[in-house]
Write an enzyme that holds these catalytic residues in place. Structure first.
Site, PDB file in Angstrom:
ATOM      1  N   GLU A  42       0.758  -1.301   0.030  1.00 25.99           N
ATOM      2  CA  GLU A  42      -0.108   0.033   0.037  1.00 25.99           C
ATOM      3  C   GLU A  42       1.048   1.014  -0.126  1.00 25.99           C
ATOM      4  OE1 GLU A  42      -3.332   0.625  -0.432  1.00 25.99           O
ATOM      5  OE2 GLU A  42      -3.610  -1.494  -0.571  1.00 25.99           O
ATOM      6  N   TYR A 127      -7.191   6.140   4.886  1.00 24.07           N
ATOM      7  CA  TYR A 127      -7.141   5.107   3.628  1.00 24.07           C
ATOM      8  C   TYR A 127      -6.213   3.957   4.007  1.00 24.07           C
ATOM      9  CZ  TYR A 127      -6.562   3.207  -0.785  1.00 24.07           C
ATOM     10  OH  TYR A 127      -6.691   2.486  -1.967  1.00 24.07           O
ATOM     11  N   ASP A 145     -11.363   5.490  -3.086  1.00 21.68           N
ATOM     12  CA  ASP A 145     -10.226   6.437  -3.645  1.00 21.68           C
ATOM     13  C   ASP A 145     -10.729   6.947  -5.013  1.00 21.68           C
ATOM     14  OD1 ASP A 145     -10.305   4.283  -5.539  1.00 21.68           O
ATOM     15  OD2 ASP A 145      -8.424   3.616  -5.095  1.00 21.68           O
TER      16      ASP A 145
END
Length: 305
Positions: A42, A127, A145
């Site tokens: 990520e 996030y 997103d």
DNA sequence: TTCCGGCGGC
DNA sequence: GCCGCCGGAA
């Protein structure tokens, strides 16, 4: 406030998951549920194209296979690995190292499984926390997103508003299935519903509900109103032929939005109906397409047999 | 004083 | 996408 979504949400959900499971890109981080590995992927993905990430990801884990390995590394080593692999933004290497230290020292080497706790880790905001909770523990909420926003805006007309996106995304996600769901909807945004849509080519599972597919209006929050010099004439000719390969016959105004997102019948400049007509006429002269009936915007175009 | 939204840098 | 900083609000 979820009135944008279709009535049969279960059908929408099942269609997407079935589409994803039938075929999708295989990334190494999609084949693990190790929170450390997910976090590494990520953090890397936030700044680099996925193609470059794959190599860096493999090398990184080769060097520091577990969170404890990273925690005991020298910060300088991690930072120089980062620049050595052109991953940019060296602060991220520092944060990742710091987060690994936190996991070892504050969580006894075990990643927390809740998004709220994950957010305590350095460099991990809402996030990333949700992404790790989803992909490692199947314990997250819907990811929002730019891909997801684009899809929801186009398909269901969700307005360009963060709260509206969060609510719609969350209402659409099947409860307790964040792992497969978030993978699937992001795959949709990446493969079928990118800035320039590939609905038919990618076999988008939502075409029957999709407002953009129906109306031809593929505008989205991250799609520039007037794309700068994006395509050559030649590129657009290719798109025309491909679109006609997927539909027996299209009118100019149906064809336009499939060729470029900023298509508008008005005027006579780039992206106008007049412009498209010129493109089609050239293709007709080359014997590639034929004009079935000429009636202004309803002029019907098909591939020449 | 603390909290929150906006904005710029990384 | 996250952090840090700032100014205004509570």
């Amino acid at each position: 406030m979820t009135d944008h979504l279709p009535d049969d949400r279960d059908a929408v959900r099942e269609a997407l998951i079935a589409w994803y499971e039938a075929d999708h890109r295989e990334f190494p981080w999609r084949r693990t549920d190790d929170a450390y590995r997910i976090l590494v992927s990520e953090v890397m993905s936030q700044q680099t194209q996925l193609s470059r990430v794959e190599e860096a990801y493999a090398d990184f884990l080769d060097r520091w296979p577990a969170v404890s390995d990273l925690a005991s590394a020298e910060r300088g080593e991690v930072v120089s690995f980062w620049s050595g692999h052109s991953l940019g933004y060296n602060n991220r290497a520092k944060y990742l190292h710091e987060a690994a230290t936190q996991v070892v020292e504050e969580y006894d080497g075990e990643f927390p499984t809740d998004p709220d706790e994950l957010q305590e880790l350095m460099g991990v905001g809402p996030y990333t926390a949700n992404a790790v909770a989803s992909f490692a523990f199947d314990n997250g909420d819907a990811v929002v997103d730019t891909n997801v926003k684009r899809v929801l805006h186009r398909a269901f007309g969700v307005p360009d508003d963060d709260a509206a996106f969060a609510e719609a995304a969350s209402a659409l996600m099947p409860a307790g299935e964040s792992r497969v769901w978030n993978n699937a909807i992001m795959e949709l945004g990446g493969v079928a519903c990118g800035q320039s849509p590939r609905c038919d080519e990618a076999g988008c599972p939502w075409r029957r509900w999709c407002r953009a597919y129906e109306t031809g209006d593929f505008t989205a929050p991250d799609v520039p109103e007037q794309p700068s010099f994006e395509g050559s004439r030649r590129q657009f000719r290719g798109k025309v032929v491909r679109a006609l390969g997927n539909h027996d016959e299209l009118t100019l105004d149906e064809l336009g939005p499939r060729i470029r997102v900023d298509y508008s019948p008005d005027g006579d400049g780039e992206g106008s109906r007049t412009w498209l007509r010129g493109l089609v006429d050239d293709l007709a002269d080359d014997g590639l397409v034929e004009v079935a009936a000429d009636d202004g915007g309803a002029t019907r175009i098909r591939l020449r047999a």
